[in-house]
Design a protein around this motif. Structure first.
Motif, PDB file in Angstrom:
ATOM      1  N   GLY A 173     -33.765  -7.759  13.437  1.00 46.74           N
ATOM      2  CA  GLY A 173     -33.107  -9.052  13.588  1.00 46.74           C
ATOM      3  C   GLY A 173     -32.849  -9.716  12.249  1.00 46.74           C
ATOM      4  N   VAL A 210     -28.371 -13.917  22.757  1.00 50.29           N
ATOM      5  CA  VAL A 210     -29.536 -13.154  23.212  1.00 50.29           C
ATOM      6  C   VAL A 210     -30.466 -14.031  24.035  1.00 50.29           C
ATOM      7  CG1 VAL A 210     -31.597 -11.910  22.447  1.00 50.29           C
ATOM      8  CG2 VAL A 210     -29.426 -11.546  21.263  1.00 50.29           C
ATOM      9  N   CYS A 211     -30.711 -15.237  23.553  1.00 48.64           N
ATOM     10  CA  CYS A 211     -31.631 -16.143  24.242  1.00 48.64           C
ATOM     11  C   CYS A 211     -31.097 -16.545  25.614  1.00 48.64           C
ATOM     12  CB  CYS A 211     -31.869 -17.374  23.379  1.00 48.64           C
ATOM     13  SG  CYS A 211     -33.175 -18.450  24.000  1.00 48.64           S
ATOM     14  N   ALA A 251     -27.848 -15.059  17.950  1.00 49.03           N
ATOM     15  CA  ALA A 251     -29.203 -15.313  18.448  1.00 49.03           C
ATOM     16  C   ALA A 251     -29.161 -16.119  19.742  1.00 49.03           C
ATOM     17  CB  ALA A 251     -30.025 -16.038  17.389  1.00 49.03           C
ATOM     18  N   SER A 290     -34.055 -11.906  18.232  1.00 47.27           N
ATOM     19  CA  SER A 290     -33.252 -13.093  17.921  1.00 47.27           C
ATOM     20  C   SER A 290     -33.967 -13.991  16.922  1.00 47.27           C
ATOM     21  CB  SER A 290     -32.918 -13.861  19.199  1.00 47.27           C
ATOM     22  OG  SER A 290     -34.071 -14.457  19.754  1.00 47.27           O
TER      23      SER A 290
END
Length: 240
Positions: free
Chosen positions: A204, A226-227, A223, A39
């Motif tokens: 990424g 994903v986090c 991103a 990410s």
């Protein structure tokens, strides 16, 4: 007369499951940090290609750009890298205070820090998708906020202590990969995670560049997803 107590398999199972989970936690932490490395590549691609050539996570590259910009080379930016650098440091300080020196384990503070990173990046991505053609001051605000939350993420990753996976930079990872390789007379320890970290931040960045063709905020939304998933998985397993 002494009677031997019958063997209870449920007791053994109850004891062995937590031990197995404890052994699996380092592997899980490694996987989550590798996902965050991916990410980070997306976010840095958005920053460099979409926000006037500013790295908001990789401060090594950002400092280099700042130095060349101060020298007036090729009209490189100065204000954006300065804001990202200061914000990153502030975010890392805030992360350090939140974690209070607790290292090597996933804590509630780790979850909150990564959830905050995901929430802010998601809000910025959605905001850019809604706000067509934002002015330069708004883009500088995005750069600053991205720098701050990347500092938070870096602090959380450092406290977790997954060797050679900092999520925000791979220079030291590449150095370790080369120095410990068999070509250098080493044993090749941890080569798998090191290669994965480099490949994932590379992938990424490629994904971030492609998503810029969709929209400036699309990469940030990806991103953020994903986090947030990493924060949720880490929190669930830490509670278990």
């Amino acid at each position: 007369m002494f009677h031997q107590q019958p063997y209870d398999e449920t007791v053994t199972e109850t004891i062995s499951v937590p031990r197995r989970r404890v052994r699996d936690l380092p592997r899980l932490h490694l996987q989550l940090m590798l996902a965050l490395t991916f990410s980070t590549g997306i976010i840095d691609a958005v920053g460099y290609l979409g926000l006037d050539r500013v790295f908001t996570a990789n401060m090594t590259g950002n400092v280099v750009i700042l130095g060349m910009g101060l020298a007036g080379a090729d009209d490189l930016p100065v204000l954006g890298p300065v804001l990202a650098l200061v914000a990153f440091m502030a975010g890392a300080v805030a992360g350090g205070r939140a974690l209070r020196g607790r290292t090597g384990e996933w804590t509630r503070a780790t979850t909150w820090l990564l959830a905050a990173v995901g929430a802010v990046v998601l809000a910025l991505g959605l905001g850019l998708m809604v706000w067509h053609d934002p002015p330069e001051p708004a883009l500088l605000s995005v750069t600053t906020l991205l720098g701050a939350v990347m500092g938070l993420q870096a602090a959380a990753a450092r406290a977790l202590g997954v060797k050679d996976v900092t999520t925000v930079v791979v220079t030291s990872t590449i150095t370790g990969l080369s120095m410990d390789s068999r070509l250098a007379g080493g044993r090749g320890d941890l080569w798998g995670r090191r290669v994965l970290a480099v490949v994932l931040i590379l992938a990424g960045a490629g994904v971030g560049a492609v998503l810029l063709n969709v929209h400036l905020g699309a990469g940030l939304v990806a991103a953020a997803a994903v986090c947030l998933v990493c924060a949720g998985i880490g929190h669930r397993h830490a509670r278990a």
